[in-house]
Design a protein around this motif. Structure first.
Motif, PDB file in Angstrom:
ATOM      1  N   GLY A  29     -16.127  -7.894  -2.890  1.00 51.32           N
ATOM      2  CA  GLY A  29     -15.173  -7.711  -3.983  1.00 51.32           C
ATOM      3  C   GLY A  29     -14.690  -6.280  -4.103  1.00 51.32           C
ATOM      4  N   THR A  30     -14.740  -5.536  -3.000  1.00 50.04           N
ATOM      5  CA  THR A  30     -14.331  -4.129  -3.023  1.00 50.04           C
ATOM      6  C   THR A  30     -13.044  -3.956  -2.224  1.00 50.04           C
ATOM      7  OG1 THR A  30     -16.623  -3.389  -3.180  1.00 50.04           O
ATOM      8  CG2 THR A  30     -14.991  -1.773  -2.458  1.00 50.04           C
ATOM      9  N   GLU A  31     -11.994  -3.594  -2.901  1.00 50.45           N
ATOM     10  CA  GLU A  31     -10.697  -3.357  -2.266  1.00 50.45           C
ATOM     11  C   GLU A  31     -10.534  -1.860  -2.025  1.00 50.45           C
ATOM     12  OE1 GLU A  31      -7.109  -4.440  -0.620  1.00 50.45           O
ATOM     13  OE2 GLU A  31      -8.185  -5.924  -1.822  1.00 50.45           O
ATOM     14  N   VAL A  32     -10.289  -1.478  -0.786  1.00 48.88           N
ATOM     15  CA  VAL A  32     -10.004  -0.077  -0.471  1.00 48.88           C
ATOM     16  C   VAL A  32      -8.496   0.096  -0.445  1.00 48.88           C
ATOM     17  CG1 VAL A  32     -10.315   1.808   1.169  1.00 48.88           C
ATOM     18  CG2 VAL A  32     -12.132   0.103   0.869  1.00 48.88           C
ATOM     19  N   LEU A  43     -12.395   7.478   0.645  1.00 49.79           N
ATOM     20  CA  LEU A  43     -11.876   6.130   0.405  1.00 49.79           C
ATOM     21  C   LEU A  43     -11.624   5.954  -1.082  1.00 49.79           C
ATOM     22  CD1 LEU A  43     -13.768   6.045   3.022  1.00 49.79           C
ATOM     23  CD2 LEU A  43     -13.906   3.592   2.604  1.00 49.79           C
ATOM     24  N   ARG A  44     -10.353   5.683  -1.459  1.00 48.60           N
ATOM     25  CA  ARG A  44     -10.035   5.339  -2.845  1.00 48.60           C
ATOM     26  C   ARG A  44     -10.144   3.829  -2.977  1.00 48.60           C
ATOM     27  NH1 ARG A  44      -8.092  10.643  -1.210  1.00 48.60           N
ATOM     28  NH2 ARG A  44      -8.455  11.896  -3.063  1.00 48.60           N
ATOM     29  N   SER A  45     -11.109   3.380  -3.736  1.00 49.37           N
ATOM     30  CA  SER A  45     -11.399   1.952  -3.781  1.00 49.37           C
ATOM     31  C   SER A  45     -11.538   1.456  -5.208  1.00 49.37           C
ATOM     32  CB  SER A  45     -12.707   1.671  -3.017  1.00 49.37           C
ATOM     33  OG  SER A  45     -13.828   2.000  -3.810  1.00 49.37           O
ATOM     34  N   SER A  46     -11.699   0.146  -5.327  1.00 47.99           N
ATOM     35  CA  SER A  46     -11.851  -0.482  -6.638  1.00 47.99           C
ATOM     36  C   SER A  46     -13.181  -0.137  -7.296  1.00 47.99           C
ATOM     37  CB  SER A  46     -11.721  -2.000  -6.505  1.00 47.99           C
ATOM     38  OG  SER A  46     -12.675  -2.506  -5.589  1.00 47.99           O
ATOM     39  N   ILE A  47     -14.107   0.483  -6.568  1.00 48.15           N
ATOM     40  CA  ILE A  47     -15.367   0.914  -7.162  1.00 48.15           C
ATOM     41  C   ILE A  47     -15.453   2.439  -7.215  1.00 48.15           C
ATOM     42  CG2 ILE A  47     -16.628  -1.179  -6.518  1.00 48.15           C
ATOM     43  CD1 ILE A  47     -17.848   0.393  -4.176  1.00 48.15           C
ATOM     44  N   GLY A  48     -14.333   3.093  -7.046  1.00 46.34           N
ATOM     45  CA  GLY A  48     -14.302   4.547  -7.107  1.00 46.34           C
ATOM     46  C   GLY A  48     -14.114   5.175  -5.737  1.00 46.34           C
ATOM     47  N   GLU A  49     -14.353   6.484  -5.644  1.00 45.65           N
ATOM     48  CA  GLU A  49     -14.195   7.206  -4.389  1.00 45.65           C
ATOM     49  C   GLU A  49     -15.506   7.198  -3.604  1.00 45.65           C
ATOM     50  OE1 GLU A  49     -12.641  11.105  -4.735  1.00 45.65           O
ATOM     51  OE2 GLU A  49     -10.671  10.440  -5.455  1.00 45.65           O
ATOM     52  N   LEU A  50     -15.387   6.928  -2.313  1.00 41.69           N
ATOM     53  CA  LEU A  50     -16.522   6.997  -1.408  1.00 41.69           C
ATOM     54  C   LEU A  50     -16.176   7.962  -0.294  1.00 41.69           C
ATOM     55  CD1 LEU A  50     -16.129   3.717  -2.279  1.00 41.69           C
ATOM     56  CD2 LEU A  50     -18.321   3.616  -1.111  1.00 41.69           C
ATOM     57  N   THR A  51     -17.139   8.720   0.193  1.00 41.80           N
ATOM     58  CA  THR A  51     -16.889   9.666   1.271  1.00 41.80           C
ATOM     59  C   THR A  51     -17.846   9.402   2.421  1.00 41.80           C
ATOM     60  OG1 THR A  51     -18.408  11.297   0.308  1.00 41.80           O
ATOM     61  CG2 THR A  51     -16.077  11.443  -0.310  1.00 41.80           C
ATOM     62  N   THR A  52     -17.378   9.679   3.615  1.00 36.67           N
ATOM     63  CA  THR A  52     -18.192   9.478   4.802  1.00 36.67           C
ATOM     64  C   THR A  52     -17.655  10.318   5.949  1.00 36.67           C
ATOM     65  OG1 THR A  52     -19.066   7.818   6.343  1.00 36.67           O
ATOM     66  CG2 THR A  52     -16.824   7.493   5.565  1.00 36.67           C
ATOM     67  N   ASP A  53     -18.534  10.647   6.877  1.00 32.26           N
ATOM     68  CA  ASP A  53     -18.107  11.334   8.096  1.00 32.26           C
ATOM     69  C   ASP A  53     -17.587  10.356   9.137  1.00 32.26           C
ATOM     70  OD1 ASP A  53     -18.882  13.881   7.187  1.00 32.26           O
ATOM     71  OD2 ASP A  53     -20.956  13.483   7.754  1.00 32.26           O
ATOM     72  N   HIS A  54     -18.025   9.097   9.045  1.00 32.13           N
ATOM     73  CA  HIS A  54     -17.691   8.097  10.059  1.00 32.13           C
ATOM     74  C   HIS A  54     -17.225   6.817   9.375  1.00 32.13           C
ATOM     75  CE1 HIS A  54     -19.507  10.667  13.090  1.00 32.13           C
ATOM     76  NE2 HIS A  54     -20.565  10.788  12.304  1.00 32.13           N
TER      77      HIS A  54
END
Length: 388
Positions: free
Chosen positions: A102-105, A117-128
């Motif tokens: 249920g997570t839309e990016v 990543l701006r998503s429906s659960i907030g911002e997520l960050t990653t190197d990969h």
């Protein structure tokens, strides 16, 4: 599976929990990493669940295992949709992935050397970041004039399930891909009063065989010269079918890669009964669709027909423009990524794609690309590739 994620996770992130995403998640875990998968739907491999029950895989079973688990020989050489669904259910059970359903990016950006990543659960960050949303994310219907006022029944092939509702009806199938072929042959056998198939570009057709699957993989992974690929594909068509012009199936003029370059999508279909149906007069070939006029479908050349039902087997698209279009990582036409597997675009380090290769038969590619991605992310030269 955890429903709580850290919004500043340094873990590898996989967008998409279909076969490609699950394969990448498996190899990343195998490499000792802790991937997080995101999917906009509420269940894994939702696209495969939506396919019509009679669908048969185009890729040979022996080439179509995902990393870590074999497809059972009991499925035969060409597994059906339900066979593959059962396999995927077992795959998820063994893998036990961390998926946030249920997570839309909405958008991906590169900021400070990391992917945001701006998503429906907030911002997520990653190197990969691994994009595994697939070729079939969005249905495609051409912008035909007059379609909105068409008085007959109209549906996209993605919503097709079984042929029985078409019994006694005059049906037009638009498009000569595997799905269009399956639908035309099935509704004819189920008692449709008339079945026609609209084709604009002369189709390149192949018989379902292990050789076809092996050649498809060679085209994508063995760096064969494009001119040779085109010549071999046209030769295979001619050797397998001869001249079908009298039935309305004129010889193709484009080889596989030329057709892909023109359209941006798969060119060349596995024949699953169309040639026999056309020879027997069960399915008729008509020109391409130009538009609609109330009850009529307007065809190339100025002719028109009045079917009861139009099935648009005009394919699907990756639909990545809103997510990634601003990053310069998508090719045109078609919107597919410019890099696959363990390769990345020079200006987008750490951004990987899997499940987007053409020609058709994406399932065999997924194991190859998943292992390449895991090697690139982990820095390992080899992964075990062992089977359970």
């Amino acid at each position: 599976m955890e429903n709580v994620v850290s919004l500043n996770s340094a873990r590898p992130i996989v967008i998409g929990a279909g076969p490609a995403g699950l394969a990448a998640t498996w190899t990343l875990k195998e490499a000792g990493l802790d991937p997080l998968a995101l999917d906009r739907e509420q269940v894994a491999f939702s696209t495969w669940r939506s396919y019509y029950p009679s669908m048969r895989m185009n890729s040979w079973r022996r080439l179509s295992h995902l990393p870590g688990m074999r497809l059972s020989a009991e499925f035969g050489p060409w597994p059906m949709r339900n066979d593959f669904l059962n396999y995927l259910r077992k795959y998820v059970e063994v893998l036990d992935p961390d998926i946030r359903f249920g997570t839309e990016v909405h958008r991906v950006d590169l900021e400070g050397g990391r992917w945001v990543l701006r998503s429906s659960i907030g911002e997520l960050t990653t190197d990969h970041l691994v994009i595994a949303t697939g070729l079939h994310r969005r249905t495609y219907v051409p912008d035909w004039p007059g379609l909105e006022d068409f008085e007959g029944e109209f549906l996209h092939a993605r919503t097709y399930t079984v042929p029985e509702p078409f019994a006694g009806k005059d049906v037009l199938v638009v498009g000569c891909g595997p799905t269009g072929i399956d639908i035309a042959v099935a509704v004819a056998a189920a008692g449709a009063s008339r079945v026609r198939m609209s084709i604009r570009h002369n189709p390149l057709l192949f018989k379902l065989s292990p050789l076809t699957s092996l050649l498809s993989q060679a085209v994508k992974h063995a760096k064969m010269p494009p001119r040779l690929v085109n010549r071999v594909s046209l030769l295979m068509h001619r050797m397998q079918w001869g001249d079908l012009s009298r039935y309305g199936l004129h010889p193709p003029t484009e080889g596989t890669l030329d057709g892909i370059a023109r359209s941006g999508h798969t060119y060349g279909s596995i024949d699953r009964g169309l040639v026999d149906a056309v020879r027997d007069g069960v399915v008729e070939i008509v020109p391409g669709v130009n538009g609609f006029d109330r009850k009529a479908v307007l065809l190339d050349g100025g002719t028109s027909i009045k079917p009861d039902v139009v099935v648009s087997a005009t394919g699907q698209r990756p639909g990545l423009e809103g997510l990634l279009g601003h990053l310069g990582v998508l090719a045109q036409p078609g919107g597919r990524p410019i890099a696959h597997g363990g390769q990345t675009a020079p200006h987008a380090p750490g951004l990987y794609f899997t499940g987007f290769r053409v020609p058709s038969g994406q399932i065999p590619d997924m194991a190859v690309d998943a292992r390449a991605i895991a090697r690139a992310v982990s820095g390992q030269r080899r992964l075990s590739g062992r089977w359970r």
